[in-house]
Design an enzyme around this catalytic site. Structure first.
Site, short mmCIF file in Angstrom:
data_model
loop_
_atom_site.label_atom_id
_atom_site.label_comp_id
_atom_site.label_asym_id
_atom_site.label_seq_id
_atom_site.Cartn_x
_atom_site.Cartn_y
_atom_site.Cartn_z
N SER A 127 0.78 -1.23 -0.02
CA SER A 127 0.05 -0.08 -0.04
C SER A 127 0.88 1.33 -0.01
O SER A 127 2.01 1.32 0.64
CB SER A 127 -1.10 0.00 1.21
N TYR A 152 -2.28 0.45 10.07
CA TYR A 152 -2.63 -0.42 8.43
C TYR A 152 -1.42 -0.52 7.55
O TYR A 152 -0.83 -1.59 7.11
CB TYR A 152 -3.70 0.08 8.01
#
Length: 341
Positions: A127, A152
């Site tokens: 990501s 995350y």
């Protein structure tokens, strides 16, 4: 090929599985259909895949070690596309353990399955969140990315390091793709396009963080999955020029690569909202708010390595992508509520 796609009922997972099926591969998809967002949307994506004879769906949680061991033992997979994860930056502030279970434990189970069952190539989702506190634009995989701003992003950075260890120890080719703000039809309802479209269509105000002074490298989903499949077809190889005294974070002496995958054309958030307004034929009421914890002001992907190595070339202008998204939104949700909004 016979390909395992994790998170197959997810947004990017569904499109990836479908592209593989359309070119003639057989696909086993797994998903746990958790209730992080509307399960009906996941079920409807899975129905699209069920129309293909070469698709098989298994309802398995990535963190279920015995189930994952059995999946690999019986699967005879050649390659793996690992897209399943607990997504969302803000939710990690509320439920951190779900990120450890899915993104750390689950990825360990994937790596172990690949190690023990002769997988030719593992492509996995990282990501843009790994860049965190970085502000040098555009973001490059040749920069360090060691300061994520939310759990995350930290789990995605951990996935990259875990993959490198397996590439080094077991000669497992692994490629990580750092996704940049993927949008389009069938997108997640916890992401801004559906939140904005839902509230604008109902005449409700939208929350615009950082007072709208964001830019994002919005990337259309079909461009993304074209890059995913191109990458899958080119297993990572050792970099013969890799220097341990001046290590390049994007490659290794092991069969390991990390790429950015984005549109390489950042769009102002206010422009993105404007395009949704145009598609819906309604003006948005805006609550201008400060930056949220864990968020970053801007993202911009340097995708030159992915273009050079696999021919990645995103071709969907944001005007076209948002139009396609709004048309799907109106067709799928009609005048009804968006669950969870």
């Amino acid at each position: 090929m016979k390909v395992l796609v994790t998170g197959a009922a997810g947004f990017i997972g569904m499109y990836t599985a479908r592209l593989l099926l359309e070119r003639g591969d057989s696909v086993v998809g797994i998903d746990n259909f958790n209730d992080y967002y509307d399960v009906r949307l996941k079920e409807d994506r899975a129905k699209l895949l069920a129309e293909y004879d070469a698709f098989e769906l298994k309802r398995i949680d990535l963190a279920d070690r015995p189930a994952m061991e059995a999946l690999f033992r019986d699967g005879n997979f050649e390659t793996v596309v690992h897209l399943g994860a607990q997504a969302g930056v803000r939710y990690s502030l509320e439920n951190p353990h779900s990120y450890i279970d899915s993104n750390i434990v689950g990825t360990t189970n994937i790596l172990e399955g690949c190690r023990h069952h002769g997988i030719r190539h593992l492509v996995y989702a990282s990501s843009s969140s790994v860049y965190g506190a970085n502000t040098a634009m555009p973001f490059s995989t040749h920069q360090g990315a060691n300061h994520p701003l939310a759990l995350y992003g930290a789990t995605k950075k951990a996935n990259e390091m875990m993959a490198h260890a397996y590439s080094h120890l077991f000669a497992l080719p692994t490629t990580g793709l750092r996704f940049f703000t993927v949008y389009g039809p069938w997108g997640r309802p916890d992401m801004s396009p559906i939140i904005f479209a839902s509230r604008i269509s109902k005449g409700e105000a939208i929350d615009v963080f950082n007072y709208g002074k964001h830019s994002r490298d919005f990337t259309y989903v079909e461009d993304i999955v074209e890059g995913v499949v191109r990458t899958l077809d080119r297993p990572a190889a050792p970099n013969p020029d890799w220097d341990p005294k001046d290590p390049d974070p994007a490659s290794s002496a092991a069969p390991y690569r990390v790429y950015n995958i984005g549109n390489q054309e950042p769009v102002d958030l206010m422009r993105f909202i404007e395009l949704i307004e145009e598609g819906l034929g309604k003006a948005a009421k805006k609550n201008l708010l400060p930056m949220q914890p864990g968020d970053v002001a801007d993202t911009w992907a340097d995708t030159s390595d992915l273009t050079a190595d696999v021919g990645y070339a995103p071709g969907t202008p944001v005007e076209v992508g948002v139009k396609n998204f709004v048309e799907w939104f109106a067709d799928y949700y009609g005048n009804g509520p968006v669950p969870g909004d």
